[in-house]
Design a protein around this motif. Structure first.
Motif, PDB file in Angstrom:
ATOM      1  N   ASP A 189       0.699  -1.216   0.031  1.00 59.91           N
ATOM      2  CA  ASP A 189       0.185  -0.007  -0.106  1.00 59.91           C
ATOM      3  C   ASP A 189       0.753   1.139  -0.036  1.00 59.91           C
ATOM      4  N   ASP A 238       0.686   4.100  -3.009  1.00 63.75           N
ATOM      5  CA  ASP A 238       0.334   5.526  -2.737  1.00 63.75           C
ATOM      6  C   ASP A 238       1.537   6.416  -3.143  1.00 63.75           C
ATOM      7  N   GLN A 239       2.714   5.950  -3.011  1.00 62.74           N
ATOM      8  CA  GLN A 239       3.908   6.798  -3.487  1.00 62.74           C
ATOM      9  C   GLN A 239       3.757   6.890  -5.045  1.00 62.74           C
ATOM     10  N   GLU A 250       1.436   9.369  -6.243  1.00 64.72           N
ATOM     11  CA  GLU A 250       1.718  10.679  -5.711  1.00 64.72           C
ATOM     12  C   GLU A 250       2.684  11.106  -6.799  1.00 64.72           C
ATOM     13  N   GLY A 284      -5.406  -1.565  -3.859  1.00 61.72           N
ATOM     14  CA  GLY A 284      -4.477  -0.901  -4.142  1.00 61.72           C
ATOM     15  C   GLY A 284      -4.593  -0.495  -5.458  1.00 61.72           C
ATOM     16  N   ARG A 336      -7.143   1.948  -6.580  1.00 61.96           N
ATOM     17  CA  ARG A 336      -6.600   3.206  -6.241  1.00 61.96           C
ATOM     18  C   ARG A 336      -5.679   3.791  -7.268  1.00 61.96           C
TER      19      ARG A 336
END
Length: 145
Positions: free
Chosen positions: A87, A91-92, A95, A112, A115
């Protein structure tokens, strides 16, 4: 929905050049090391990521502690991590707006992946580029038209 169809994976592997390999290992018998070496021999630039080995070298490349520490853009993040550890990296990648997220065989994180796709990343899950390249006859990076 992950881009696991052969034509989708082929398109990805034909357009990328620089890959951050998260979960890289210095141990030559580990699958991540074998995949890194194969991908380098096929002409890809593989940047190893492993916080335990940050600053060291694997197969001639400097190891970084996380993908945000890599001083250049990457085309793809490839994950060799236990699914429950993915996760933060996903997320990185979101970003940093990395175009492609590739989760290795057995690395399944549906939430994940969803997302990442919602953020515009292309996702491949539960596949290995080392298997897909010869299966699909993808030429070496420098040999492409």
């Amino acid at each position: 929905m992950p881009s696991n169809k052969p034509d989708q994976m082929r398109a990805i592997l034909e357009r990328i050049h620089t890959i951050a390999l998260v979960g890289a290992s210095e141990k030559t018998n580990r699958p991540s090391h074998e995949v890194m070496e194969f991908m380098q021999q096929h002409g890809y630039r593989i940047i190893p990521v492993n916080p335990r080995l940050a600053g060291q070298k694997i197969l001639g490349e400097t190891v970084y502690g996380d993908i945000a520490s890599i001083p250049e853009p990457v085309d793809m993040v490839e994950l060799f991590l236990a699914p429950e550890r993915t996760d933060a990296v996903i997320d990185q990648a979101i970003e940093l707006k990395v175009p492609v997220l590739w989760l290795q065989i057995g690395v399944i994180n549906e939430a994940g992946a969803a997302r990442a796709e919602a953020a515009g990343l292309t996702v491949v899950m539960d596949r290995c580029p080392k298997q897909e390249i010869p299966r699909q006859g993808i030429p070496k990076v420098g040999a492409r038209a």
